[in-house]
Design a protein around this motif. Structure first.
Motif, short mmCIF file in Angstrom:
data_model
loop_
_atom_site.label_atom_id
_atom_site.label_comp_id
_atom_site.label_asym_id
_atom_site.label_seq_id
_atom_site.Cartn_x
_atom_site.Cartn_y
_atom_site.Cartn_z
N CYS A 1 -18.10 3.78 5.39
CA CYS A 1 -16.39 4.36 5.22
C CYS A 1 -15.56 5.02 3.87
N GLU A 2 -14.73 6.16 3.54
CA GLU A 2 -15.22 6.50 2.68
C GLU A 2 -13.37 5.55 2.30
N VAL A 3 -13.05 4.94 1.85
CA VAL A 3 -11.46 4.52 1.94
C VAL A 3 -11.06 4.15 0.65
N THR A 4 -9.67 5.09 1.04
CA THR A 4 -8.79 5.27 -0.18
C THR A 4 -7.58 3.82 0.25
N ARG A 5 -7.08 3.47 -0.34
CA ARG A 5 -6.04 2.35 -1.02
C ARG A 5 -4.24 3.09 -1.42
N ILE A 6 -3.16 2.41 -0.50
CA ILE A 6 -2.10 3.10 -1.22
C ILE A 6 -1.51 1.31 -1.87
N GLY A 7 -0.63 1.34 -2.54
CA GLY A 7 0.48 -0.19 -2.27
C GLY A 7 -0.74 -0.66 -3.75
N PRO A 8 0.71 -1.73 -3.91
CA PRO A 8 1.37 -2.80 -2.55
C PRO A 8 2.84 -1.27 -2.87
N VAL A 9 3.51 -0.99 -1.16
CA VAL A 9 4.29 -0.51 -1.66
C VAL A 9 5.12 -1.38 -0.58
N PRO A 10 6.77 -1.46 -1.12
CA PRO A 10 7.89 -2.43 -0.88
C PRO A 10 8.45 -2.20 -0.12
N ASP A 11 9.18 -3.18 0.41
CA ASP A 11 9.42 -2.86 1.90
C ASP A 11 11.13 -2.11 2.06
N ASP A 12 10.65 -0.74 1.96
CA ASP A 12 11.78 0.37 1.76
C ASP A 12 11.44 1.23 2.56
N ARG A 13 12.21 1.28 3.33
CA ARG A 13 12.30 3.19 4.74
C ARG A 13 11.35 4.52 3.85
N ASP A 14 12.31 4.73 2.40
CA ASP A 14 11.67 5.05 2.43
C ASP A 14 10.27 5.70 0.98
N ALA A 15 10.71 4.52 0.85
CA ALA A 15 9.48 3.82 0.23
C ALA A 15 7.76 3.97 1.25
N LEU A 16 7.90 3.81 2.45
CA LEU A 16 7.01 3.84 3.58
C LEU A 16 6.66 5.15 3.50
N ALA A 17 7.88 6.39 4.31
CA ALA A 17 7.90 7.03 4.66
C ALA A 17 7.06 8.12 3.14
N ALA B 1 4.83 6.80 1.14
CA ALA B 1 3.69 6.23 1.07
C ALA B 1 3.05 6.89 2.92
N LEU B 2 2.94 6.84 3.94
CA LEU B 2 2.72 7.81 5.01
C LEU B 2 2.17 8.83 5.08
N VAL B 3 2.81 9.85 4.34
CA VAL B 3 2.85 10.74 3.96
C VAL B 3 1.29 10.91 3.00
N GLN B 4 0.72 10.04 2.17
CA GLN B 4 -0.55 10.06 1.54
C GLN B 4 -1.46 10.31 2.45
N ALA B 5 -1.00 8.83 3.82
CA ALA B 5 -2.30 9.18 4.31
C ALA B 5 -2.66 10.00 6.12
N GLU B 6 -1.45 11.13 5.93
CA GLU B 6 -1.71 12.30 6.56
C GLU B 6 -2.86 13.12 6.96
N ALA C 1 9.24 2.51 10.57
CA ALA C 1 7.89 3.63 9.83
C ALA C 1 7.19 4.60 10.57
N LEU C 2 6.77 4.14 10.94
CA LEU C 2 5.82 4.43 12.15
C LEU C 2 6.05 5.41 13.31
N ALA C 3 6.97 4.98 14.01
CA ALA C 3 7.43 5.64 14.20
C ALA C 3 8.65 6.75 13.78
N ALA C 4 9.07 6.71 12.90
CA ALA C 4 9.32 8.15 12.62
C ALA C 4 8.51 9.07 11.90
N TRP C 5 7.36 8.46 11.27
CA TRP C 5 6.02 9.52 11.25
C TRP C 5 5.65 9.83 11.99
N GLY C 6 6.07 9.68 13.28
CA GLY C 6 5.62 10.35 14.77
C GLY C 6 4.11 9.67 15.64
#
Length: 393
Positions: free
Chosen positions: A210-226, A228-233, A255-260
């Motif tokens: 795989c081509e693996v990219t790591r993100i985080g650790p991300v705090p338990d915060d909706r804006d921070a998770l949102a 971070a998810l943009v980086q996984a587009e 957070a995933l639901a808000a991301w679509g």
């Protein structure tokens, strides 16, 4: 428990979502560890001519003596055909001249000047590798989905392929989340623990090409998770660790639901690993693993690795159990299927230590998972148990 999926049902649902990756041409030597995206057929015949399997003399018709008419070396064949009573000195891998029907071993030959006789005449065809005995032009060498190993690389090259078509590398993003996680393991405050799950999961996935990219650790915060998810587009697969349970601060699902992303299923009847989450966003697959490190490891073995194997073309992506002998008594199980961390010693398997889902020391010592069905009775030492072997040492 009625809302929990069984292991095989959950695995089947997940594998049905595996991304369909296109093929790409690469140099054969760059394909090591990757899987073929198309059948590979021989572009040449191997061997391309009758070759000697031994050092000695290629013999023309007759029972001797033979006149030595020349030599055939590997890469420098004897050009003329052999008639009755003729022979050529031949080395291993050299072309056997036309007209020769056997090879006399060097140690069975008696040579005087340009004349050779046989101490024992071999039967026709002996010590000759006939043209095409390995494969011929057009033969199937390796079917689609085959992983290129060193021996298969040699076969592809011998088959005339300097380049092969392999499945594009799966793009994976791994993210861990939690307010308690510290990115620096050497600088944890009393209320923190080092972030280790994403590194562990990435290390498990990397050998699969795989081509693996790591993100985080991300705090338990909706804006921070949102954010971070943009980086996984651009990821084919997003693997998260933590935040998928039912606590007030488990925010991965919203957070995933808000991301679509839409949830495909949630919760599996296994221990550890019950709060497994699977979602999709277009062609992307999201695999939400539990935050406890043992739970994260076990669910990666049972779900993440099989999904990656399936996406890259493995026709048999699921781990397979072997039967071993229990080295100690095992307690009965309750309502979930259990995977016990264990050590193999002398053909027997025993528990590695604490079975708590946070116990990393026992996990690091383990080289097997004992598979215990839900609602099963106690096992006595000496009884057979199914075991998944781990490459963990």
């Amino acid at each position: 428990m009625s809302d929990l999926l069984g292991l095989e049902d959950a695995q089947a649902r997940l594998l049905a979502l595996a991304p369909q990756l296109p093929g790409e041409g690469v140099a054969a030597e760059a394909a090591l560890g990757r899987r073929l995206a198309a059948d590979l057929h021989a572009a040449r015949t191997q061997p391309p001519a009758d070759l000697s399997a031994m050092d000695g003399y290629a013999l023309g018709p007759g029972e001797g003596p033979w006149h030595v008419a020349g030599e055939s070396r590997a890469g420098a064949p004897h050009a003329a055909a052999l008639g009755a009573g003729e022979a050529v000195r031949v080395s291993t891998g050299a072309v056997v001249p036309e007209g020769a029907d056997r090879v006399l071993l060097q140690e069975d030959a008696v040579r005087e000047g340009d004349t050779v006789t046989a101490a024992g005449l071999p039967p026709p065809g002996r010590h000759i590798r006939p043209r095409g005995f390995d494969f011929r032009t057009g033969d199937l060498l390796l079917p689609r989905g085959t992983r290129i190993t060193p021996a298969r690389l040699a076969l592809a090259l011998a088959g005339g392929h300097g380049a092969v078509t392999v499945t594009r590398r799966l793009r994976v993003t791994v993210m861990d989340s939690g307010d308690e996680l510290s990115a620096d393991p050497a600088a944890c405050l009393p209320h923190q623990i080092p972030a280790s799950n994403a590194a562990m999961i990435a290390a498990m996935l990397a050998p699969l090409g795989c081509e693996v990219t790591r993100i985080g650790p991300v705090p338990d915060d909706r804006d921070a998770l949102a954010a971070a998810l943009v980086q996984a587009e651009g990821a084919d697969l997003l693997v998260t660790s933590g935040g998928a349970s039912v606590g007030d601060h488990d925010l991965i699902k919203p957070a995933l639901a808000a991301w679509g992303a839409g949830t495909a299923f949630w919760k599996v009847a296994i221990k550890p690993g019950k709060p497994l989450l699977v979602a999709t966003r277009g062609t992307q697959v999201i695999l939400g693993l539990p935050g406890n490190p043992v739970s994260s490891f076990v669910t990666a073995i049972l779900f993440a690795l099989p999904l990656v194997r399936a996406a890259t073309g493995d026709p048999d992506p699921l781990p397979r159990a072997v039967t071993m002998t229990a080295g100690e008594d095992l307690p009965p199980t309750e309502r979930r299927r259990e995977f016990l961390r264990a050590v193999v010693e002398g053909g027997r398997v025993r528990l590695a230590g604490s079975q708590d889902s946070s116990a990393l020391a026992a996990l690091a010592a383990a080289d097997a998972l004992i598979d215990r069905p839900a609602g099963s009775g106690a096992v006595s030492a000496g009884e057979a148990v199914p075991v998944f072997l781990l490459q963990n040492g």
